[in-house]
Write a protein that holds these residues in place. Sequence first.
Motif, PDB file in Angstrom:
ATOM      1  N   LYS A  78       0.841  -1.206   0.000  1.00 30.77           N
ATOM      2  CA  LYS A  78       0.000   0.000   0.000  1.00 30.77           C
ATOM      3  C   LYS A  78       0.875   1.254   0.000  1.00 30.77           C
ATOM      4  O   LYS A  78       0.607   2.212  -0.710  1.00 30.77           O
ATOM      5  CB  LYS A  78      -0.941  -0.014   1.206  1.00 30.77           C
ATOM      6  CG  LYS A  78      -1.931   1.121   1.206  1.00 30.77           C
ATOM      7  CD  LYS A  78      -2.894   1.009   2.371  1.00 30.77           C
ATOM      8  CE  LYS A  78      -3.900   2.134   2.343  1.00 30.77           C
ATOM      9  NZ  LYS A  78      -4.824   2.043   3.473  1.00 30.77           N
ATOM     10  N   ARG A  79       1.937   1.240   0.805  1.00 25.89           N
ATOM     11  CA  ARG A  79       2.857   2.380   0.832  1.00 25.89           C
ATOM     12  C   ARG A  79       3.531   2.572  -0.517  1.00 25.89           C
ATOM     13  O   ARG A  79       3.672   3.687  -1.008  1.00 25.89           O
ATOM     14  CB  ARG A  79       3.905   2.194   1.933  1.00 25.89           C
ATOM     15  CG  ARG A  79       4.750   3.463   2.128  1.00 25.89           C
ATOM     16  CD  ARG A  79       5.900   3.251   3.064  1.00 25.89           C
ATOM     17  NE  ARG A  79       6.943   2.577   2.314  1.00 25.89           N
ATOM     18  CZ  ARG A  79       7.786   1.699   2.819  1.00 25.89           C
ATOM     19  NH1 ARG A  79       7.729   1.377   4.079  1.00 25.89           N
ATOM     20  NH2 ARG A  79       8.708   1.142   2.070  1.00 25.89           N
ATOM     21  N   PHE A  80       3.937   1.465  -1.134  1.00 21.90           N
ATOM     22  CA  PHE A  80       4.573   1.534  -2.452  1.00 21.90           C
ATOM     23  C   PHE A  80       3.623   2.127  -3.477  1.00 21.90           C
ATOM     24  O   PHE A  80       4.041   2.858  -4.372  1.00 21.90           O
ATOM     25  CB  PHE A  80       5.016   0.133  -2.902  1.00 21.90           C
ATOM     26  CG  PHE A  80       6.494  -0.061  -2.905  1.00 21.90           C
ATOM     27  CD1 PHE A  80       7.243   0.103  -1.760  1.00 21.90           C
ATOM     28  CD2 PHE A  80       7.145  -0.423  -4.069  1.00 21.90           C
ATOM     29  CE1 PHE A  80       8.603  -0.087  -1.760  1.00 21.90           C
ATOM     30  CE2 PHE A  80       8.512  -0.618  -4.083  1.00 21.90           C
ATOM     31  CZ  PHE A  80       9.241  -0.446  -2.926  1.00 21.90           C
ATOM     32  N   ASP A  81       2.348   1.802  -3.375  1.00 25.62           N
ATOM     33  CA  ASP A  81       1.381   2.349  -4.322  1.00 25.62           C
ATOM     34  C   ASP A  81       1.329   3.871  -4.228  1.00 25.62           C
ATOM     35  O   ASP A  81       1.110   4.547  -5.225  1.00 25.62           O
ATOM     36  CB  ASP A  81      -0.001   1.755  -4.063  1.00 25.62           C
ATOM     37  CG  ASP A  81      -1.022   2.223  -5.081  1.00 25.62           C
ATOM     38  OD1 ASP A  81      -0.747   2.130  -6.295  1.00 25.62           O
ATOM     39  OD2 ASP A  81      -2.105   2.680  -4.672  1.00 25.62           O
ATOM     40  N   ARG A  82       1.555   4.413  -3.039  1.00 32.55           N
ATOM     41  CA  ARG A  82       1.556   5.867  -2.867  1.00 32.55           C
ATOM     42  C   ARG A  82       2.829   6.517  -3.392  1.00 32.55           C
ATOM     43  O   ARG A  82       2.810   7.677  -3.787  1.00 32.55           O
ATOM     44  CB  ARG A  82       1.379   6.215  -1.385  1.00 32.55           C
ATOM     45  CG  ARG A  82      -0.018   5.965  -0.867  1.00 32.55           C
ATOM     46  CD  ARG A  82      -0.232   6.583   0.513  1.00 32.55           C
ATOM     47  NE  ARG A  82       0.755   6.166   1.500  1.00 32.55           N
ATOM     48  CZ  ARG A  82       0.593   5.150   2.343  1.00 32.55           C
ATOM     49  NH1 ARG A  82      -0.516   4.449   2.323  1.00 32.55           N
ATOM     50  NH2 ARG A  82       1.528   4.850   3.205  1.00 32.55           N
ATOM     51  N   THR A  83       3.949   5.781  -3.388  1.00 28.28           N
ATOM     52  CA  THR A  83       5.231   6.399  -3.734  1.00 28.28           C
ATOM     53  C   THR A  83       5.799   6.000  -5.095  1.00 28.28           C
ATOM     54  O   THR A  83       6.644   6.700  -5.629  1.00 28.28           O
ATOM     55  CB  THR A  83       6.289   6.082  -2.663  1.00 28.28           C
ATOM     56  OG1 THR A  83       6.490   4.668  -2.608  1.00 28.28           O
ATOM     57  CG2 THR A  83       5.875   6.615  -1.299  1.00 28.28           C
ATOM     58  N   GLN A  84       5.357   4.884  -5.640  1.00 25.36           N
ATOM     59  CA  GLN A  84       5.902   4.405  -6.916  1.00 25.36           C
ATOM     60  C   GLN A  84       4.816   4.466  -7.988  1.00 25.36           C
ATOM     61  O   GLN A  84       3.678   4.081  -7.743  1.00 25.36           O
ATOM     62  CB  GLN A  84       6.438   2.975  -6.781  1.00 25.36           C
ATOM     63  CG  GLN A  84       7.483   2.813  -5.697  1.00 25.36           C
ATOM     64  CD  GLN A  84       8.651   3.770  -5.859  1.00 25.36           C
ATOM     65  OE1 GLN A  84       9.226   3.890  -6.941  1.00 25.36           O
ATOM     66  NE2 GLN A  84       8.991   4.478  -4.788  1.00 25.36           N
ATOM     67  N   ARG A  85       5.188   4.920  -9.174  1.00 24.30           N
ATOM     68  CA  ARG A  85       4.212   5.136 -10.235  1.00 24.30           C
ATOM     69  C   ARG A  85       4.255   4.084 -11.338  1.00 24.30           C
ATOM     70  O   ARG A  85       3.288   3.910 -12.063  1.00 24.30           O
ATOM     71  CB  ARG A  85       4.426   6.517 -10.846  1.00 24.30           C
ATOM     72  CG  ARG A  85       4.278   7.626  -9.809  1.00 24.30           C
ATOM     73  CD  ARG A  85       4.541   8.999 -10.376  1.00 24.30           C
ATOM     74  NE  ARG A  85       3.760   9.326 -11.541  1.00 24.30           N
ATOM     75  CZ  ARG A  85       2.483   9.688 -11.539  1.00 24.30           C
ATOM     76  NH1 ARG A  85       1.818   9.737 -10.401  1.00 24.30           N
ATOM     77  NH2 ARG A  85       1.850   9.987 -12.652  1.00 24.30           N
ATOM     78  N   HIS A  86       5.380   3.411 -11.472  1.00 23.58           N
ATOM     79  CA  HIS A  86       5.561   2.512 -12.613  1.00 23.58           C
ATOM     80  C   HIS A  86       6.029   1.126 -12.178  1.00 23.58           C
ATOM     81  O   HIS A  86       6.660   0.972 -11.141  1.00 23.58           O
ATOM     82  CB  HIS A  86       6.570   3.114 -13.605  1.00 23.58           C
ATOM     83  CG  HIS A  86       6.119   4.441 -14.103  1.00 23.58           C
ATOM     84  ND1 HIS A  86       6.560   5.622 -13.551  1.00 23.58           N
ATOM     85  CD2 HIS A  86       5.233   4.776 -15.079  1.00 23.58           C
ATOM     86  CE1 HIS A  86       5.976   6.636 -14.173  1.00 23.58           C
ATOM     87  NE2 HIS A  86       5.162   6.146 -15.099  1.00 23.58           N
TER      88      HIS A  86
ATOM     89  N   ILE B  61       7.989  -4.001  -9.087  1.00 25.82           N
ATOM     90  CA  ILE B  61       7.889  -2.610  -8.656  1.00 25.82           C
ATOM     91  C   ILE B  61       9.002  -2.409  -7.645  1.00 25.82           C
ATOM     92  O   ILE B  61       9.151  -3.200  -6.712  1.00 25.82           O
ATOM     93  CB  ILE B  61       6.532  -2.310  -8.005  1.00 25.82           C
ATOM     94  CG1 ILE B  61       5.395  -2.708  -8.941  1.00 25.82           C
ATOM     95  CG2 ILE B  61       6.436  -0.852  -7.589  1.00 25.82           C
ATOM     96  CD1 ILE B  61       4.039  -2.763  -8.263  1.00 25.82           C
ATOM     97  N   ASP B  62       9.803  -1.366  -7.820  1.00 27.04           N
ATOM     98  CA  ASP B  62      10.902  -1.143  -6.885  1.00 27.04           C
ATOM     99  C   ASP B  62      11.103   0.343  -6.630  1.00 27.04           C
ATOM    100  O   ASP B  62      10.519   1.187  -7.306  1.00 27.04           O
ATOM    101  CB  ASP B  62      12.197  -1.790  -7.394  1.00 27.04           C
ATOM    102  CG  ASP B  62      12.743  -1.133  -8.635  1.00 27.04           C
ATOM    103  OD1 ASP B  62      13.032   0.080  -8.614  1.00 27.04           O
ATOM    104  OD2 ASP B  62      12.902  -1.826  -9.650  1.00 27.04           O
TER     105      ASP B  62
END
Length: 166
Positions: free
Chosen positions: A29-37, A88-89
Amino acid sequence: MSRGKTSRTTGAIPATTTRGTVSVLARFKRFDRTQRHAVLATASNDRPHASLVAFALTLDRRGLLFATPRGTTKYRNMIGNNRVSMVIDNRENSSADYLGAEAFTIFGRAREVRQKQARTRYSSLLLRKHPDLAEFVSAPTTALILVKIDRCLHIERFQTITEWKA
């Protein structure tokens, strides 16, 4: 610097894999907020294909959304074989990434969202994160894809892996 040596920015790079204990869905969930691609991997006739896609996580955190033109290799591959993986990274392309970066490897099944209500709901979710894609997403030649997650690996500190299964 050779593997295993210590530096101030990265520390000792582990030579073995360890089991992680993070909450994969919370990190996701946090990654979804910070990573776009994400990098999407598809295959056809034993030929792998990788593509960069703009993604959004579904509200239940069990699916990923992206849009693609129907005339693309990735679309054709998904129609023939709906099993996909995505990476996703948050790497920054520096030596600190060995121990500082995190990545998710997602395994799932892709399908086009065709039902009008579902497409409207999922499109708004994708466009909330990627408003610049509005014209692209609404084009009649664009497919909205939902990847239902079967399994997800969270990797951190080079070889610390936590697995989540649907």
